[in-house]
Design a protein around this motif. Structure first.
Motif, PDB file in Angstrom:
ATOM      1  N   VAL A 147       0.831  -1.206   0.000  1.00 22.60           N
ATOM      2  CA  VAL A 147       0.000   0.000   0.000  1.00 22.60           C
ATOM      3  C   VAL A 147       0.867   1.258   0.000  1.00 22.60           C
ATOM      4  CG1 VAL A 147      -1.829   1.264   1.191  1.00 22.60           C
ATOM      5  CG2 VAL A 147      -1.835  -1.245   1.202  1.00 22.60           C
ATOM      6  N   PHE A 148       1.946   1.237   0.791  1.00 24.46           N
ATOM      7  CA  PHE A 148       2.741   2.462   0.955  1.00 24.46           C
ATOM      8  C   PHE A 148       4.129   2.390   0.317  1.00 24.46           C
ATOM      9  CE2 PHE A 148      -0.462   2.717   4.266  1.00 24.46           C
ATOM     10  CZ  PHE A 148      -0.912   4.016   4.104  1.00 24.46           C
ATOM     11  N   GLY A 149       4.474   1.250  -0.256  1.00 20.07           N
ATOM     12  CA  GLY A 149       5.722   1.162  -0.996  1.00 20.07           C
ATOM     13  C   GLY A 149       6.979   1.183  -0.157  1.00 20.07           C
ATOM     14  N   LEU A 150       6.890   0.831   1.114  1.00 17.11           N
ATOM     15  CA  LEU A 150       8.080   0.796   1.967  1.00 17.11           C
ATOM     16  C   LEU A 150       8.926  -0.433   1.641  1.00 17.11           C
ATOM     17  CD1 LEU A 150       6.448   1.792   5.370  1.00 17.11           C
ATOM     18  CD2 LEU A 150       7.972   3.203   3.988  1.00 17.11           C
ATOM     19  N   THR A 151      10.223  -0.288   1.760  1.00 13.99           N
ATOM     20  CA  THR A 151      11.137  -1.402   1.498  1.00 13.99           C
ATOM     21  C   THR A 151      11.974  -1.768   2.711  1.00 13.99           C
ATOM     22  OG1 THR A 151      12.778   0.159   0.623  1.00 13.99           O
ATOM     23  CG2 THR A 151      11.282  -0.889  -0.970  1.00 13.99           C
ATOM     24  N   ASP A 152      12.042  -0.887   3.701  1.00 12.85           N
ATOM     25  CA  ASP A 152      12.839  -1.155   4.903  1.00 12.85           C
ATOM     26  C   ASP A 152      11.939  -1.636   6.033  1.00 12.85           C
ATOM     27  OD1 ASP A 152      15.229  -0.341   3.718  1.00 12.85           O
ATOM     28  OD2 ASP A 152      14.835   1.774   4.222  1.00 12.85           O
ATOM     29  N   ARG A 153      12.435  -2.600   6.786  1.00  9.98           N
ATOM     30  CA  ARG A 153      11.679  -3.138   7.913  1.00  9.98           C
ATOM     31  C   ARG A 153      11.498  -2.067   8.989  1.00  9.98           C
ATOM     32  NH1 ARG A 153      14.998  -7.443   9.921  1.00  9.98           N
ATOM     33  NH2 ARG A 153      14.303  -8.557   8.054  1.00  9.98           N
ATOM     34  N   LEU A 154      10.315  -2.040   9.579  1.00  5.98           N
ATOM     35  CA  LEU A 154      10.041  -1.085  10.650  1.00  5.98           C
ATOM     36  C   LEU A 154      10.875  -1.429  11.882  1.00  5.98           C
ATOM     37  CD1 LEU A 154       8.286   1.336  11.512  1.00  5.98           C
ATOM     38  CD2 LEU A 154       6.611  -0.311  12.373  1.00  5.98           C
ATOM     39  N   SER A 155      11.496  -0.420  12.466  1.00  2.00           N
ATOM     40  CA  SER A 155      12.322  -0.595  13.661  1.00  2.00           C
ATOM     41  C   SER A 155      12.498   0.770  14.310  1.00  2.00           C
ATOM     42  CB  SER A 155      13.695  -1.168  13.296  1.00  2.00           C
ATOM     43  OG  SER A 155      14.419  -0.232  12.508  1.00  2.00           O
ATOM     44  N   ALA A 156      13.183   0.790  15.441  1.00  2.87           N
ATOM     45  CA  ALA A 156      13.474   2.075  16.083  1.00  2.87           C
ATOM     46  C   ALA A 156      14.294   2.967  15.156  1.00  2.87           C
ATOM     47  CB  ALA A 156      14.216   1.836  17.394  1.00  2.87           C
ATOM     48  N   GLN A 157      15.183   2.354  14.375  1.00  2.00           N
ATOM     49  CA  GLN A 157      16.056   3.116  13.492  1.00  2.00           C
ATOM     50  C   GLN A 157      15.302   3.708  12.298  1.00  2.00           C
ATOM     51  OE1 GLN A 157      16.914  -0.048  14.707  1.00  2.00           O
ATOM     52  NE2 GLN A 157      18.047   1.050  16.328  1.00  2.00           N
TER      53      GLN A 157
END
Length: 468
Positions: free
Chosen positions: A122-132
């Motif tokens: 849906v949003f095209g993110l490629t990086d895993r969600l994390s604190a960073q």
């Protein structure tokens, strides 16, 4: 590979691997039929932008915040509003940072799979969600939410939703459904009749709710005949806004078929607030049978969602109210509980009663044998805590050999989290494709039949069962 493995949940080897892919590819692009859920019709009526990433993914989703709370994170720090006037975190970026920093808690859960799907597809993110990555992902999603293509109606169309059913109280005025209809938008959003507040003597304000039902319909709901007629009129009103089903979230699956004089006496006690716990359960059970009879009159499909101990934590209920992740599955009897209703109307093929369960031990022992013989009874898909890859697989394995595929109703997502809808249907289509591939590879189903069944499970059965 990014966030999503293209072969996730499909067989990993042998003939089943290539066949599973082919079966999935045949159904992955089918329209979504979402016949039961809890999305807010106001979204589609007003078509306003979703406010921020935290309000979209964290604060309203009990699948997410219950897991974080289990690790000691206060609900108010996740933005969950308090009804007792206590302070709640209002900064969406702070909520998102807390969520992102604890995203690892969701590893291995269906929620993680749904969220990763929404982030990537849906949003095209490629990086895993994390604190960073918290701030970068927040900014990206927040920017997307300002664009017209991320408004509710645009996402509805992008998700390829053919029809979606929301669920409203019997006392709801359906104003948002009227606004949708009057807008001329072509998206099909229908309602479903949920009368718990006026059929459960233990529901807060039951007598006042019944009086309000009388005010809405012009019926004398202090009498048993007037009360039943008021339900008929409200059901008819809901049908004018597309309703094809009713929904009943009772603590047990108990049904009753009492003589009408006894039912009337029990109703009088319910209004007076003098029912014992057993009498309250009996009244709920009587009303399931009454609703089934009304369904024979007006054609609405009857859904029964029993077996949840609602609001298990008294302190959380007092601070935050209902539906805050503390609903816990309980053991549920179906053989004895459903017998009065099934004896009364269960052999009438004009009626459809869809039963769900949170007690997986009942699938092979009770529910599949019941659905495998009563024409009116159908099995709802793996629900709530078992709306997961393993839960879906267990459902197929324990019900198919007795009830077959065609006494089930396909898939419904039963969600409040709008962006999880395509993810949930994708998971279901993958799991069913994998199951069908194993049947073919082991000589239990012909390949051409597997493709036909796959289409039915992904699309056709839901439309047929829910009369959509």
């Amino acid at each position: 590979m990014g966030l999503l493995d293209p072969d996730r949940l499909l067989p990993s080897e042998g003939r089943a691997k290539s066949l599973g892919r082919a079966l999935y590819n045949a159904v992955k692009g089918l329209p979504i039929v979402s016949p039961h859920g809890h999305t807010d019709p106001r979204w589609f009526a007003e078509n306003a932008a979703f406010p921020d990433p935290a309000q979209l993914f964290v604060t309203p989703d009990h699948y997410v915040f219950r897991m974080l709370h289990s690790q000691g994170i206060p609900l108010e720090s996740l933005g969950v509003p308090r009804i007792d006037g206590g302070v709640t975190e209002l900064d969406p970026r702070a909520i998102w940072r807390l969520f992102a920093g604890n995203y690892h808690l969701l590893r291995g859960t269906p929620s993680r799979m749904w969220l990763d799907h929404a982030f990537a597809e849906v949003f095209g993110l490629t990086d895993r969600l994390s604190a960073q990555t918290a701030d970068a992902t927040y900014d990206h999603i927040a920017d997307c939410l300002t664009r017209p293509e991320f408004r509710p109606r645009a996402l509805f169309e992008r998700f390829n939703i053919e029809v979606i059913a929301t669920t409203e109280s019997a006392l709801d005025d359906l104003r948002w459904h009227k606004m949708i209809r009057d807008s001329g938008w072509s998206g099909r959003v229908v309602t479903a009749y949920r009368p718990d507040a006026v059929v459960d003597p233990e529901f807060p304000g039951f007598a006042a709710n019944v009086a309000a039902l009388g005010d809405l319909t012009g019926e004398d709901t202090t009498t048993w005949p007037g009360y039943l007629q008021a339900h008929r009129l409200r059901r008819a009103f809901f049908k004018t806004f597309g309703a094809t089903s009713t929904d009943h979230g009772h603590a047990t699956a108990r049904t009753e078929d009492l003589p009408q004089t006894d039912a009337a006496a029990l109703f009088a006690k319910a209004l007076q607030g003098t029912c014992t716990a057993d009498e309250a359960d009996a009244f709920r059970g009587q009303m399931l049978t009454e609703m089934a009879r009304m369904s024979l009159e007006d054609g609405l499909v009857l859904q029964i969602h029993p077996g949840s101990h609602r609001n298990h934590s008294a302190p959380v209920m007092a601070m935050f109210g209902r539906d805050k992740g503390f609903d816990i599955p309980t053991r549920t009897d179906y053989v004895r509980a459903l017998r009065p209703l099934l004896n009364a109307v269960g052999s009438d093929p004009r009626l459809t009663v869809i039963v769900f369960t949170l007690d997986e031990t009942s699938y092979a022992r009770e529910l599949a044998p019941l659905a495998g013989v009563y024409p009116a009874l159908k099995l709802g898909p793996a629900w709530w805590f078992f709306d997961s890859p393993e839960g879906m697989r267990r459902f197929r394995e324990t019900t198919t050999e007795t009830a077959g595929f065609y006494n089930t109703v396909g898939f419904n997502d039963d969600t409040r989290a709008f962006c999880s809808i395509p993810a949930r249907h994708d998971v279901s289509r993958r799991v069913d494709s994998a199951y069908l591939a194993t049947l073919v590879a082991s000589g239990r189903l012909a390949e051409d039949e597997a493709f036909e069944v796959g289409h039915d499970l992904a699309y056709g059965l839901a439309k047929q069962a829910y009369r959509l």
